[in-house]
Design a protein around this motif. Structure first.
Motif: not given
Length: 318
Positions: A305-313, A263-265
């Motif tokens: 599950v393989k994930i990517v971390e996303v930063e949110i301000d 879902d990263l896209s």
């Protein structure tokens, strides 16, 4: 690091124009009149909302990390996690038994060395007085021998020896003077070593009591134990300068969410997000995606599950 579960919704708006024209007589027939008429539908412009929910944790932008003393040691007391502390509040206490013994031993050694230093000073006084008298005597001898050499009563060799004795007496006097000044002003090397040892022992003892350098919320750090890992607790033995407590600045926080690489896209930098915290279920926080990570890792919340971390301000509260 402060860990709280929450949900983040990222709304992606896609604009789709759908035009439907139906000309089939077999499907749409005017039943009342019996006459075949074409049916028309008005094309409308609308939003397709794709909702993406993700879990994550809060992370402060700034945080003060408290590390163990330079000697490390066994933790005997820790302030409870979650306590809001002020500058100067007690955070942790380390075992002081060996440190107190080291201070007492250093004090005893220093007192013993001071007695020896007093003896060295008296000997230095005697030596500088003796060498001064010898130097004065060799100068007088040289002044006396010069006329005798001229009269032939003394030889050139006697004059040479007198000059040599004067030079040697001068060297001995300068060495005695240097030692005297060292003992009187700086102290001997032995005494300085004893004083340094006491300062070091007292510093180590002082570091065993750790106080807060600033205000903040107490958060325990994760440490490794033989065969396990977990938050620090009283009774643990830590290494020198190992992180034990952090004091995060809660005035500004980042949200770190886990998004599946599939879902990263759907997430883009600059996208607005809604954030909900378990601790404040009635409040909705508004944020913006600031950074998409590049490293794929295993999820903390969804095993396997393989994930990517996303930063949110986090920007504001609704």
């Amino acid at each position: 690091m402060i860990k709280k579960r929450f949900k983040v919704s990222i709304a992606i708006v896609a604009f789709v124009v759908v035009s439907i024209f139906v000309f089939s007589k077999s499907r749409f027939t005017a039943k009342k009149t019996g006459e075949d008429k074409p049916v028309y539908a008005t094309a409308k412009k609308g939003d397709i909302i794709i909702r993406l929910d993700a879990k994550g944790r809060l992370k402060p932008l700034k945080s003060t990390v408290i590390t163990a003393p330079r000697r490390g040691g066994k933790v005997t007391y820790l302030i409870p996690e979650g306590t809001y502390v002020k500058k100067g509040d007690l955070l942790a206490q380390f075992d002081k038994v060996d440190l107190e013994k080291a201070v007492n031993d250093a004090k005893f050694n220093l007192e013993e060395e001071l007695i020896k230093e007093d003896t060295r000073k008296r000997e230095s006084d005697k030596k500088i007085t003796k060498t001064r008298l010898i130097l004065q005597g060799t100068r007088d001898s040289l002044r006396k021998i010069l006329p005798e050499v001229i009269d032939g009563k003394k030889t050139a060799k006697d004059l040479q020896w007198a000059k040599y004795n004067l030079k040697e007496a001068g060297i001995n006097y300068e060495e005695a003077k240097k030692a005297y000044e060292q003992y009187q002003i700086k102290g001997s090397p032995q005494l300085r070593r004893r004083r340094d040892a006491l300062k070091k022992a007292e510093r180590n003892l002082a570091e065993a009591t750790m106080r807060s350098p600033s205000q903040g919320l107490v958060v325990y750090e994760i440490i490794y134990r033989p065969g396990s890992r977990g938050k620090i607790k009283p009774g643990d033995t830590v290494w020198r300068r190992q992180s034990i407590i952090s004091l995060p600045d809660l005035s500004k926080m980042l949200v770190i969410v886990e998004i599946s690489e599939v879902d990263l896209s759907k997430a883009r930098n600059g996208q607005k997000c809604t954030i909900k915290l378990d601790a404040y279920p009635d409040k909705i926080f508004i944020g913006k995606v600031t950074n998409k990570g590049n490293l794929v890792k295993n999820s903390v919340f969804l095993p396997g599950v393989k994930i990517v971390e996303v930063e949110i301000d986090r920007k504001s509260v609704v």
